[in-house]
Design a protein around this motif. Structure first.
Motif, PDB file in Angstrom:
ATOM      1  N   GLU A  90       0.827  -1.201   0.000  1.00 58.27           N
ATOM      2  CA  GLU A  90       0.000   0.000   0.000  1.00 58.27           C
ATOM      3  C   GLU A  90       0.869   1.263   0.000  1.00 58.27           C
ATOM      4  O   GLU A  90       0.653   2.184  -0.791  1.00 58.27           O
ATOM      5  CB  GLU A  90      -0.912  -0.015   1.231  1.00 58.27           C
ATOM      6  CG  GLU A  90      -1.911   1.096   1.258  1.00 58.27           C
ATOM      7  CD  GLU A  90      -2.830   0.976   2.465  1.00 58.27           C
ATOM      8  OE1 GLU A  90      -4.044   0.904   2.239  1.00 58.27           O
ATOM      9  OE2 GLU A  90      -2.329   0.961   3.602  1.00 58.27           O
ATOM     10  N   ASP A  98       2.761   1.431  -3.422  1.00 62.24           N
ATOM     11  CA  ASP A  98       1.868   1.846  -4.509  1.00 62.24           C
ATOM     12  C   ASP A  98       1.519   3.333  -4.409  1.00 62.24           C
ATOM     13  O   ASP A  98       1.517   4.053  -5.410  1.00 62.24           O
ATOM     14  CB  ASP A  98       0.579   1.010  -4.505  1.00 62.24           C
ATOM     15  CG  ASP A  98       0.826  -0.445  -4.883  1.00 62.24           C
ATOM     16  OD1 ASP A  98       1.911  -0.756  -5.424  1.00 62.24           O
ATOM     17  OD2 ASP A  98      -0.058  -1.284  -4.621  1.00 62.24           O
ATOM     18  N   TYR A  99       1.237   3.798  -3.199  1.00 64.16           N
ATOM     19  CA  TYR A  99       0.904   5.208  -2.987  1.00 64.16           C
ATOM     20  C   TYR A  99       2.092   6.101  -3.371  1.00 64.16           C
ATOM     21  O   TYR A  99       1.929   7.109  -4.066  1.00 64.16           O
ATOM     22  CB  TYR A  99       0.507   5.438  -1.530  1.00 64.16           C
ATOM     23  CG  TYR A  99       0.165   6.873  -1.218  1.00 64.16           C
ATOM     24  CD1 TYR A  99      -1.019   7.438  -1.676  1.00 64.16           C
ATOM     25  CD2 TYR A  99       1.034   7.660  -0.469  1.00 64.16           C
ATOM     26  CE1 TYR A  99      -1.337   8.761  -1.391  1.00 64.16           C
ATOM     27  CE2 TYR A  99       0.724   8.980  -0.182  1.00 64.16           C
ATOM     28  CZ  TYR A  99      -0.456   9.528  -0.644  1.00 64.16           C
ATOM     29  OH  TYR A  99      -0.756  10.833  -0.375  1.00 64.16           O
ATOM     30  N   SER A 100       3.288   5.722  -2.933  1.00 56.84           N
ATOM     31  CA  SER A 100       4.489   6.506  -3.243  1.00 56.84           C
ATOM     32  C   SER A 100       4.763   6.545  -4.740  1.00 56.84           C
ATOM     33  O   SER A 100       5.108   7.597  -5.292  1.00 56.84           O
ATOM     34  CB  SER A 100       5.702   5.930  -2.509  1.00 56.84           C
ATOM     35  OG  SER A 100       5.514   5.989  -1.122  1.00 56.84           O
ATOM     36  N   LYS A 133       2.566   6.227  -7.084  1.00 60.04           N
ATOM     37  CA  LYS A 133       1.517   7.042  -7.702  1.00 60.04           C
ATOM     38  C   LYS A 133       1.899   8.516  -7.616  1.00 60.04           C
ATOM     39  O   LYS A 133       1.776   9.262  -8.587  1.00 60.04           O
ATOM     40  CB  LYS A 133       0.182   6.788  -7.003  1.00 60.04           C
ATOM     41  CG  LYS A 133      -0.968   7.536  -7.622  1.00 60.04           C
ATOM     42  CD  LYS A 133      -2.272   7.234  -6.918  1.00 60.04           C
ATOM     43  CE  LYS A 133      -3.383   8.050  -7.538  1.00 60.04           C
ATOM     44  NZ  LYS A 133      -4.640   7.908  -6.835  1.00 60.04           N
ATOM     45  N   ILE A 134       2.378   8.945  -6.456  1.00 60.77           N
ATOM     46  CA  ILE A 134       2.844  10.329  -6.306  1.00 60.77           C
ATOM     47  C   ILE A 134       4.032  10.584  -7.229  1.00 60.77           C
ATOM     48  O   ILE A 134       4.124  11.638  -7.864  1.00 60.77           O
ATOM     49  CB  ILE A 134       3.226  10.612  -4.837  1.00 60.77           C
ATOM     50  CG1 ILE A 134       1.962  10.623  -3.976  1.00 60.77           C
ATOM     51  CG2 ILE A 134       3.981  11.932  -4.704  1.00 60.77           C
ATOM     52  CD1 ILE A 134       2.237  10.677  -2.487  1.00 60.77           C
ATOM     53  N   GLU A 144       4.682   9.383 -10.090  1.00 59.97           N
ATOM     54  CA  GLU A 144       4.244   9.566 -11.483  1.00 59.97           C
ATOM     55  C   GLU A 144       3.889  11.014 -11.782  1.00 59.97           C
ATOM     56  O   GLU A 144       3.968  11.462 -12.916  1.00 59.97           O
ATOM     57  CB  GLU A 144       3.036   8.674 -11.779  1.00 59.97           C
ATOM     58  CG  GLU A 144       3.365   7.205 -11.854  1.00 59.97           C
ATOM     59  CD  GLU A 144       2.111   6.348 -11.994  1.00 59.97           C
ATOM     60  OE1 GLU A 144       0.994   6.902 -12.140  1.00 59.97           O
ATOM     61  OE2 GLU A 144       2.257   5.110 -11.949  1.00 59.97           O
ATOM     62  N   GLU A 145       3.489  11.756 -10.766  1.00 58.99           N
ATOM     63  CA  GLU A 145       3.072  13.146 -10.942  1.00 58.99           C
ATOM     64  C   GLU A 145       4.244  14.127 -10.944  1.00 58.99           C
ATOM     65  O   GLU A 145       4.067  15.306 -11.231  1.00 58.99           O
ATOM     66  CB  GLU A 145       2.076  13.522  -9.834  1.00 58.99           C
ATOM     67  CG  GLU A 145       0.814  12.685  -9.893  1.00 58.99           C
ATOM     68  CD  GLU A 145      -0.080  12.879  -8.677  1.00 58.99           C
ATOM     69  OE1 GLU A 145       0.181  13.781  -7.867  1.00 58.99           O
ATOM     70  OE2 GLU A 145      -1.051  12.111  -8.547  1.00 58.99           O
TER      71      GLU A 145
END
Length: 139
Positions: free
Chosen positions: A101, A104-106, A108-109, A111-112
């Motif tokens: 979790e 995946d969250y890291s 996702k960030i 990618e931005e």
């Protein structure tokens, strides 16, 4: 890490490097240079600490090992399954902590983030381990 991974890293295949990687794969912790040297020396009795150190640095630069510094001590690992670290501020003990979790969250960030291509990450959590906490309460 399979032996073919070494070839993919575009480097010379030496007995010292193979033994260092094999030791780190078998050793589930985060050994220091001295601990790697002591372990590898059991198979390669004539190897020097300087040779072990140079090869650890080289393998880290090639991306075959991860180098982690804790309380001024360099430690190495060959675990590339995404994970994080729990690090005790008192004794320096380091444990792996897995959280898909958080990973995946890291990512996702990541990618931005513009202008920087992130392909991996790790997080270190610092605190006091159970053993040190108990010693502080009882001491």
């Amino acid at each position: 890490m399979a032996m073919d991974t070494i070839g993919k890293a575009d480097m010379k295949y030496t007995n010292q490097r193979v033994e260092i990687i094999a030791f780190l794969r078998e050793h589930k912790g985060h050994p220091t240079v001295d601990e790697v040297y002591d372990g590898v020396r059991k198979k390669l009795t004539r190897i020097s600490k300087a040779t072990v150190y140079k090869n650890l640095k080289f393998l880290s630069e090639k991306g075959l090992l991860e180098e982690v510094n804790v309380k001024g001590v360099t430690r190495f690992e060959a675990n590339f399954v995404p994970h994080h670290h729990l690090i005790c501020r008192e004794c320096g003990k380091m444990e792996d902590f897995k959280s898909e979790e958080l990973f995946d969250y890291s990512m996702k960030i990541a990618e931005e983030i513009e202008g920087f291509n992130i392909d991996s990450m790790s997080t270190n959590f610092y605190g006091i381990c159970k053993k040190c906490k108990e010693e502080n309460i009882n001491g």
